[in-house]
Design a protein around this motif. Structure first.
Motif, PDB file in Angstrom:
ATOM      1  N   GLY A  84       0.654  -1.334  -0.091  1.00 42.14           N
ATOM      2  CA  GLY A  84       0.412  -0.317  -0.152  1.00 42.14           C
ATOM      3  C   GLY A  84       0.678   1.155  -0.342  1.00 42.14           C
ATOM      4  N   LYS A  85       0.506   2.940   0.490  1.00 42.07           N
ATOM      5  CA  LYS A  85       0.634   3.642   0.671  1.00 42.07           C
ATOM      6  C   LYS A  85       1.152   4.213   2.290  1.00 42.07           C
ATOM      7  N   ARG A  86       2.677   4.030   2.671  1.00 41.24           N
ATOM      8  CA  ARG A  86       3.059   3.941   4.281  1.00 41.24           C
ATOM      9  C   ARG A  86       3.924   5.002   4.473  1.00 41.24           C
ATOM     10  N   SER A 113       9.036   6.712   2.704  1.00 40.87           N
ATOM     11  CA  SER A 113       8.037   7.054   1.524  1.00 40.87           C
ATOM     12  C   SER A 113       6.953   6.718   0.996  1.00 40.87           C
ATOM     13  N   GLY A 114       6.062   6.304   0.263  1.00 44.49           N
ATOM     14  CA  GLY A 114       5.590   6.580  -0.411  1.00 44.49           C
ATOM     15  C   GLY A 114       4.717   4.795  -1.390  1.00 44.49           C
ATOM     16  N   TYR A 115       4.418   4.817  -1.913  1.00 43.30           N
ATOM     17  CA  TYR A 115       3.867   3.324  -2.741  1.00 43.30           C
ATOM     18  C   TYR A 115       4.385   2.627  -2.999  1.00 43.30           C
ATOM     19  N   GLY A 116       4.482   1.168  -2.105  1.00 42.19           N
ATOM     20  CA  GLY A 116       4.525   0.157  -2.438  1.00 42.19           C
ATOM     21  C   GLY A 116       4.639  -1.513  -1.646  1.00 42.19           C
ATOM     22  N   GLY A 117       5.581  -2.039  -1.356  1.00 41.64           N
ATOM     23  CA  GLY A 117       5.182  -3.247  -0.516  1.00 41.64           C
ATOM     24  C   GLY A 117       6.630  -3.794   0.002  1.00 41.64           C
ATOM     25  N   GLY A 118       6.752  -5.107   1.315  1.00 39.63           N
ATOM     26  CA  GLY A 118       7.023  -5.413   1.303  1.00 39.63           C
ATOM     27  C   GLY A 118       7.775  -6.491   2.412  1.00 39.63           C
ATOM     28  N   VAL A 119       8.463  -6.762   3.617  1.00 38.29           N
ATOM     29  CA  VAL A 119       8.703  -7.736   4.314  1.00 38.29           C
ATOM     30  C   VAL A 119       8.887  -6.704   5.548  1.00 38.29           C
ATOM     31  N   GLU A 120       9.211  -7.111   6.898  1.00 38.88           N
ATOM     32  CA  GLU A 120       9.887  -6.400   7.852  1.00 38.88           C
ATOM     33  C   GLU A 120       9.980  -6.835   8.710  1.00 38.88           C
ATOM     34  N   LEU A 158      10.124  -2.517  -1.596  1.00 33.92           N
ATOM     35  CA  LEU A 158       9.651  -1.599  -2.988  1.00 33.92           C
ATOM     36  C   LEU A 158       8.902  -0.829  -3.409  1.00 33.92           C
ATOM     37  N   PHE A 159       9.179   0.069  -3.578  1.00 39.31           N
ATOM     38  CA  PHE A 159       8.681   1.366  -3.857  1.00 39.31           C
ATOM     39  C   PHE A 159       8.639   2.033  -5.164  1.00 39.31           C
TER      40      PHE A 159
END
Length: 410
Positions: free
Chosen positions: A137-139, A157-164, A177-178
């Motif tokens: 999402g955007k975060r 920050s921005g639009y993307g996704g990932g694991v954390e 990845l953004f």
């Protein structure tokens, strides 16, 4: 017709409540932030805020002219028996560049804007990630900032996704990845930069902990667009439990689209960067709380190929006379040595009696009465500080502002 609409209102409200609570063990949470106020200047007219041209930030106390607010909604939409949780977050923001014109502010006017800051789903406690999370999402993502200057020095920050936050060895690993698209002024202007963000955080070294970061930007272009590759390194040391607070010091170096100053200090990459652009900087902040005496001090030094050198040093101190009343003072000095032209200098001082919800530095809301004095040199004036010689202070190299301000978060 109106009667039918009135009958639909409770039905829609009930449906929305059911949707938000379905499959969830937790109620909807609401969080927010707001700063606003009213002020004037020593030259008459509205409040003026003092920021040195070429400096990425300004010292905030009694020096913010806008109204800015955020409203965040958090909802746990799934709570599995195995501990896996799906959480939805949305955030809206409002900013008015020149508030106080009237009691009714038209949100469609030029200086008043709504923004959609966050909208993402975070999946927590995944077994195959050893308890880590996955999101899309955007975060706001792992932002690091200096509060007294609102300086977000490490913020992808921005639009993307990932694991954390995946436990691995002495620390935790995260990858995101953004994707950033260039503002398409025409069909020939269609650039994109993919930003890879790698983190390894919380490595205990016996004297605090270390965080490591690496950014790798991949630019793609179409037509006349500019989207350079780039990379950046970040190392940050955190030392807690010192004088009732903490110290953070970060070293950053970037090149190309990740090396322009705003790509290191803001949320978005720089599409206009050259492949050879480089920036490095050191950011330090120290927060303390000793009984009624609290505060924060900061130091920044930045050297950029394209924007010259910037140095900033200052601090804010608070003294609590009782639970609800405290006095704050803030002083900050900024200096910019541009690639061409004379050195610019600005010193800013603020004194502010405050009503707050507690004696600590972080207690909010704060209701402030403030007086701010600023002094700058001719080079800063000629570069456009407070409107330059055609602004409210004319050829003068000093000025002041005063007013009331609220800062709140919950």
């Amino acid at each position: 017709m109106h009667r039918k609409r009135m009958q639909l209102v409770p039905v829609a409200a009930a449906a929305l409540t059911a949707l938000l609570s379905a499959g969830s063990a937790n109620a909807l949470e609401m969080h927010g932030y707001l700063r606003t106020g009213a002020g004037g200047s020593s030259e008459g007219g509205s409040q003026n805020c003092f920021q040195l041209p070429g400096a990425n930030t300004k010292y905030r106390l009694g020096n913010e002219c806008e109204t800015y607010g955020e409203l965040q909604l958090d909802q746990n939409v799934y709570d599995g028996k195995d501990g896996v949780k799906f959480d939805f977050t949305a955030m809206f923001a409002y900013v008015a560049g020149y508030p106080g014109q009237q009691d009714f502010e038209n949100l469609a006017m030029g200086n008043e804007q709504w923004a959609f800051r966050q909208a993402f789903v975070n999946v927590r406690n995944l077994p195959w990630l050893n308890g880590g999370n996955a999101w899309i999402g955007k975060r706001y993502y792992k932002r690091q900032d200096v509060h007294i200057t609102d300086f977000f020095y490490w913020d992808p920050s921005g639009y993307g996704g990932g694991v954390e936050n995946i436990p691995f060895g002495p620390g935790k690993f995260s990858y995101a990845l953004f994707g950033n698209n260039q503002d398409q002024g025409s069909s020939d202007n269609n650039g994109q930069i993919w930003r890879n963000d790698f983190r390894y955080e919380g490595v205990d070294i016996g004297f605090g902990s270390l965080d490591f970061g690496f950014n790798w930007n991949i630019g793609t272009t179409s037509g006349d667009a500019t989207a350079e590759d780039g990379y950046a390194f970040h190392v940050q040391h955190f030392l807690g439990k010192i004088a009732g607070g903490y110290n953070k010091i970060a070293f950053q170096y970037g090149k190309g689209s990740a090396g322009a100053p705003w790509s290191l200090s803001g949320a978005y990459t720089n599409f206009g960067a050259d492949s050879s652009d480089t920036t490095w900087r050191i950011v330090d902040q120290f927060h303390w709380q000793q009984g009624p005496f609290g505060g924060m001090a900061t130091f920044v030094y930045q050297d950029s190929d394209s924007d010259g050198k910037w140095m900033s040093v200052g601090g804010r101190a608070t003294w609590a006379f009782n639970t609800y009343f405290k006095l704050a003072g803030e002083i900050g000095y900024d200096q910019v040595d541009p690639d061409a032209g004379s050195t610019r200098k600005l010193t800013k001082f603020t004194i502010a009696p405050i009503l707050a919800t507690g004696p600590g530095f972080w207690n909010r809301p704060e209701l402030r009465l403030y007086y701010t004095y600023a002094d700058w040199n001719n080079a800063a004036r000629d570069a456009g500080l407070s409107g330059g010689s055609s602004g409210p202070f004319g050829n003068s190299t000093s000025g002041s502002s005063y007013g009331i301000q609220l800062e709140a978060w919950f």
